[in-house]
Scaffold this active site. Structure first.
Site, mmCIF file in Angstrom:
data_model
loop_
_atom_site.group_PDB
_atom_site.id
_atom_site.type_symbol
_atom_site.label_atom_id
_atom_site.label_comp_id
_atom_site.label_asym_id
_atom_site.label_seq_id
_atom_site.Cartn_x
_atom_site.Cartn_y
_atom_site.Cartn_z
ATOM 1 N N GLU A 1 -48.229 11.246 -3.037
ATOM 2 C CA GLU A 1 -48.843 10.547 -1.906
ATOM 3 C C GLU A 1 -49.210 9.103 -2.198
ATOM 4 O O GLU A 1 -49.197 8.263 -1.312
ATOM 5 C CB GLU A 1 -50.109 11.296 -1.469
ATOM 6 C CG GLU A 1 -49.815 12.638 -0.848
ATOM 7 C CD GLU A 1 -51.089 13.382 -0.501
ATOM 8 O OE1 GLU A 1 -52.037 12.740 -0.039
ATOM 9 O OE2 GLU A 1 -51.127 14.598 -0.689
ATOM 10 N N ASP B 1 -50.746 16.491 -2.485
ATOM 11 C CA ASP B 1 -51.962 17.209 -2.899
ATOM 12 C C ASP B 1 -51.895 18.692 -2.549
ATOM 13 O O ASP B 1 -51.133 19.115 -1.680
ATOM 14 C CB ASP B 1 -53.198 16.572 -2.252
ATOM 15 C CG ASP B 1 -53.508 15.196 -2.837
ATOM 16 O OD1 ASP B 1 -53.031 14.909 -3.957
ATOM 17 O OD2 ASP B 1 -54.210 14.408 -2.179
ATOM 18 N N ASP C 1 -54.038 20.756 -1.078
ATOM 19 C CA ASP C 1 -54.743 21.339 0.057
ATOM 20 C C ASP C 1 -53.850 21.348 1.304
ATOM 21 O O ASP C 1 -52.683 21.010 1.249
ATOM 22 C CB ASP C 1 -56.058 20.582 0.318
ATOM 23 C CG ASP C 1 -55.830 19.091 0.534
ATOM 24 O OD1 ASP C 1 -54.664 18.665 0.644
ATOM 25 O OD2 ASP C 1 -56.824 18.346 0.579
ATOM 26 N N GLU D 1 -53.843 19.465 3.924
ATOM 27 C CA GLU D 1 -53.361 18.130 4.290
ATOM 28 C C GLU D 1 -52.134 17.776 3.453
ATOM 29 O O GLU D 1 -51.143 17.252 3.955
ATOM 30 C CB GLU D 1 -54.476 17.109 4.050
ATOM 31 C CG GLU D 1 -54.342 15.818 4.820
ATOM 32 C CD GLU D 1 -54.751 15.935 6.278
ATOM 33 O OE1 GLU D 1 -54.305 15.067 7.044
ATOM 34 O OE2 GLU D 1 -55.457 16.874 6.641
ATOM 35 N N TYR E 1 -58.827 17.905 -8.871
ATOM 36 C CA TYR E 1 -58.736 17.525 -7.457
ATOM 37 C C TYR E 1 -60.103 17.541 -6.796
ATOM 38 O O TYR E 1 -60.897 18.454 -6.995
ATOM 39 C CB TYR E 1 -57.780 18.469 -6.733
ATOM 40 C CG TYR E 1 -57.396 17.988 -5.362
ATOM 41 C CD1 TYR E 1 -56.869 16.710 -5.181
ATOM 42 C CD2 TYR E 1 -57.566 18.800 -4.249
ATOM 43 C CE1 TYR E 1 -56.522 16.257 -3.923
ATOM 44 C CE2 TYR E 1 -57.206 18.359 -2.976
ATOM 45 C CZ TYR E 1 -56.693 17.074 -2.822
ATOM 46 O OH TYR E 1 -56.353 16.623 -1.579
ATOM 47 N N ARG F 1 -61.065 17.532 -3.534
ATOM 48 C CA ARG F 1 -61.345 18.204 -2.261
ATOM 49 C C ARG F 1 -61.252 19.706 -2.497
ATOM 50 O O ARG F 1 -60.154 20.271 -2.528
ATOM 51 C CB ARG F 1 -60.363 17.763 -1.170
ATOM 52 C CG ARG F 1 -60.573 16.319 -0.744
ATOM 53 C CD ARG F 1 -59.824 15.964 0.523
ATOM 54 N NE ARG F 1 -59.999 14.558 0.821
ATOM 55 C CZ ARG F 1 -59.114 13.606 0.485
ATOM 56 N NH1 ARG F 1 -58.023 13.927 -0.173
ATOM 57 N NH2 ARG F 1 -59.337 12.345 0.787
ATOM 58 N N HIS G 1 -59.197 27.081 -5.918
ATOM 59 C CA HIS G 1 -58.604 26.682 -7.184
ATOM 60 C C HIS G 1 -59.695 26.453 -8.225
ATOM 61 O O HIS G 1 -60.162 27.384 -8.856
ATOM 62 C CB HIS G 1 -57.744 25.421 -6.986
ATOM 63 C CG HIS G 1 -56.585 25.649 -6.080
ATOM 64 N ND1 HIS G 1 -56.557 25.192 -4.786
ATOM 65 C CD2 HIS G 1 -55.415 26.310 -6.267
ATOM 66 C CE1 HIS G 1 -55.412 25.558 -4.212
ATOM 67 N NE2 HIS G 1 -54.699 26.232 -5.089
#
Length: 779
Positions: A10, A82, A84, A86, A283, A285, A328
């Site tokens: 990303e 990523d 998640d 999104e 990560y 989030r 996670h």
């Protein structure tokens, strides 16, 4: 040169870090975030066709797509966005835009950017998880439907430019309701009695368990103390313990960074993103409290080596959130052996917080000894609960995790350090240095900070890790909420004092500050009016339980237990009926206008309401023969707090303050764009209230308090600005070269013209050159 393996991530920063871990057969490129989304200028959702979204590639991403397509030709593509929902959606959008088969394209995920994690991901690729994609798609489509259909209702019924959102409107409601709780809070003062005693040269406090409602009661009780003795009648010592907090999730990191570092929620996420992309932390989030076995082993090694075996207590925390979408790991350093690093200051501070929290979570409990001392008053002239003081304190017997870290708190009272008591013995006679009965007031509910709002939304089940920061930014950007401070107010409180050896009670009234606040969230008048409108006419959209239920339905979609468009249909059908029904509402009914009373001069009603330019005061109605009169609500007041007296004061304008040296009237008035002072044809706006860097409110100029001296200062400043504004003038041609906030420009009659970059020194422009620029002959 053809590419064997193309890895798409990303962000460029992430690409740079990952490229270090992969061999020469891999090329890593960035999509620079989302590459497709719903169109900006239309709804982009085909409601009749199962809510099918119409995704478009934004103009700024067309070049990125072209470059990625070229690189993907004949290469094995690895989508590494990523982990998640999104990120899963971004991977799917990339597959669609690049013409890849999403069922065959390799999808790799990792919750930390380390060599081990990247290698393991490449060795264990999977395909795109359509359930996660659908969950994100459901959120995006539902939010678009709400925003696109509900926002125009607000424009028509309340004021142009407003917006509504499924989560943002609920967040505003939480803050508006808290503000009203504060406004309606009524708490009578009580007298709290505190004694200062001394033992072994250490002074300590003890408190009377009873509080008195009246000063006379407190005074009568205090008089009984004259000549009294004080004896330690009982000592209770109980062992206690304190446990460490769990490792960070997104919301707890946001809360703690706010308390300890003063970071905004948005700032925390930005700094954490950089730490993640540079491989420093996992990560950022996540709802998970879990730590991997590798992390636990690292923690064990660090704690044992640096603090000793007695400080080690390995724990596995369980996630409380029923809707945890990222099962996670918690947020932790990728290498616990690295307790710090050199680099950008904010990153260092946040990393230090994360490292300490992670290490502390695996350390032993702190062992305390809590002491409660009962100090009896003799002779016994008192009722059962009035004849003794209680002193409490604690001693840390073993610091355990406190050696590294203690979680902060939002409660100011809880921030006080634990009291330490001196050595005391049963039967010990104490001398009171001073005993005071002070008038104290209960505290109203606290206003939310950004961090405590996140905590509240999380507890209510509203929003998920990826939504907190953008939601809080949005409600401020839209003007529904202000983050600011509040200056302290003063009040008089009574204090009764009995000093050691005194034969009478000293009574005095002292001034104390109260109510000062920093960086708190305050609703605006618009926020209050919009909330009232939505609660009344679109209750389901801003209902707390319903909003939390929608989040649970997104989770069910992510787990493959619910079809996304069926879920959307269940929401949209009743919602759209409410939209259609709202067309019958009048603007007056929707606007939540409030009548303050009657103007004694005209006999007409005085109203506060939202107008075209924001909140305002109005005398009269549109049905009157004479047009209504209007005025702005002054700084420091709101539609809910303003009184009739203050409102009427705003209509005493324009008011002449005096004359200038040249004999011109100097007046203060209220205009369409706010209050002003005037001299001849020169107008100067009054300074508005501002917020300093620490969130404190700096008062502005008040028209009702405007003096001739201050008016002349403002006018002088404005004249200086105007004098500096003109670079060159040719009045006969109606051409001027002016200095504006964005640089020098030409004004020809009423038209503003940008000066071409080819003109190196605009201050020396001639009339001839200006005319050529106006005609487009110089570019």
């Amino acid at each position: 040169m053809s590419v064997k393996n193309l890895v798409i991530v990303e962000s460029p920063a992430k690409a740079k870090t990952i490229e270090k871990f992969l061999g020469k057969d891999f090329v890593v490129k960035s999509s620079f975030g989302h590459i497709r989304d719903l169109p900006k200028k239309e709804m982009g959702v085909d409601i009749a066709n199962d809510f099918k979204p119409n995704y478009v590639v934004s103009d700024d991403k067309k070049k990125v797509i072209a470059e990625l397509k070229k690189a993907a030709k004949d290469a094995t593509v690895w989508l590494a966005s990523d982990e998640d929902r999104e990120g899963e959606a971004i991977a799917w959008h990339l597959a669609e835009a690049l013409g890849l088969d999403s069922k065959k394209t390799k999808r790799i995920v990792f919750h930390e950017i380390t060599k081990g994690a990247i290698t393991a991901a490449v060795e264990n690729p999977r395909t795109i998880d359509q359930n996660l994609v659908d969950a994100q798609q459901a959120r995006r489509v539902l939010d678009r439907l709400v925003g696109y259909e509900l926002s125009p209702v607000l424009w028509q019924k309340i004021k142009g430019g407003l917006s509504a959102g499924r989560v943002q409107s609920v967040a505003v409601r939480v803050i508006v309701e808290r503000e009203r709780e504060i406004a309606s809070f009524e708490g009578a003062s009580v007298f709290k009695v505190v004694a200062l005693f001394e033992s072994h040269k250490q002074v300590f406090k003890a408190e009377l368990p009873k509080k008195f409602e009246q000063e006379a009661e407190a005074h009568a009780w205090m008089e009984k103390l004259i000549g009294a003795n004080f004896t330690v009648s009982d000592l209770q010592q109980k062992p206690g313990k304190k446990s460490p907090s769990a490792p960070f999730t997104t919301s707890t990191l946001q809360q703690e960074a706010s308390r300890k570092l003063g970071f905004s929620v948005k700032q925390t996420m930005s700094v954490a993103q950089k730490l993640y992309e540079s491989g420093k932390i996992t990560y950022m989030r996540t709802d998970s409290l879990n730590l991997s076995d590798i992390a636990l082993e690292q923690a064990k090694k660090e704690i044992t080596a640096n603090y000793g075996k007695e400080y080690l207590e390995i724990r596995k925390y369980k996630t409380k959130s029923s809707g945890a979408q990222e099962a996670h790991e918690a947020i932790r350093p990728t290498d616990l052996a690295q307790s710090s690093f050199t680099g950008e200051s904010q990153q260092q501070k946040l990393y230090d917080l994360i490292w300490k929290r992670t290490i502390a979570s695996q350390m032993a409990e702190a062992k305390l000894e809590k002491t409660v001392a009962n100090i009896e008053i003799t002779p016994g002239k008192f009722k059962k609960d009035e004849g003794h003081f209680i002193a409490e304190g604690e001693v840390i017997k073993f610091d355990g995790f406190l050696k590294v870290y203690l979680e902060g708190t939002d409660d100011e009272e809880d921030k006080k350090e634990a009291k330490m008591l001196p050595i005391l013995e049963v039967g010990q006679v104490l001398e009171a240095q001073e005993i005071t009965a002070k008038e104290t007031y209960p505290r109203p509910p606290s206003r939310y900070t950004e961090a405590s709002l996140v905590k509240q939304l999380e507890q209510m089940g509203i929003g998920r890790p990826s939504t907190y920061a953008p939601t809080i930014s949005t409600v401020q950007d839209r003007g529904y909420i202000e983050k600011r401070g509040k200056e302290a107010s003063k009040r008089s409180v009574s204090v009764l004092t009995l000093e050691s050896g005194a034969s009478s009670i000293k009574t005095e009234a002292i001034q104390e500050n109260f109510g000062a606040e920093k960086n708190k969230l305050f609703p605006t008048d618009i926020g209050g009016v919009v909330t009232d409108f939505l609660v009344k006419h679109f209750a389901e959209v801003v209902d707390y339980g319903f909003t939390a239920k929608v989040e649970e339905e997104f989770d069910m979609v992510a787990e493959g237990k619910h079809k996304w468009n069926v879920m959307i249909s269940g929401f949209y059908t009743p919602f759209h009926k409410l939209i259609e029904k709202s067309s019958d509402l009048s603007r007056e009914e929707a606007n939540s206008s409030k009548e303050l009373g009657v103007d004694p001069t005209s006999g007409k009603p005085v109203i506060v309401r939202i107008g075209r330019f924001g909140p305002m005061i109005q005398i009269g109605t549109k049905d009157d023969e004479e047009k209504p009169r209007f005025a702005s609500i002054p700084d420091g007041e709101s539609m809910e707090t303003i009184t009739l007296e203050v409102a009427l004061e705003q209509f005493k304008f324009p008011k002449v303050l005096g004359k200038s040296k040249e004999g011109e009237d100097i007046s203060v008035g209220l205009g369409k764009f706010g209050p002003y002072v005037k001299e001849g044809k020169v107008y100067a706006s009054l300074k508005k209230k501002t917020i300093d860097e620490e969130g404190n409110e700096i008062p502005g100029d008040e028209p009702t308090a405007m003096t001739l001296k201050r008016a002349l200062e403002l006018l002088k400043e404005k004249k200086e600005q105007q004098k500096n504004r003109y670079v060159s003038q040719w009045p006969e041609k109606e051409i001027e070269v002016l200095r504006g906030p964005y640089g020098i420009y030409i004004k020809a009659k009423k038209k503003n013209i940008r000066i071409p970059k080819s003109i190196k020194d605009p201050e020396k422009l001639t009339l001839e050159e200006c005319e050529k620029i106006i005609k487009g002959e110089i570019k």
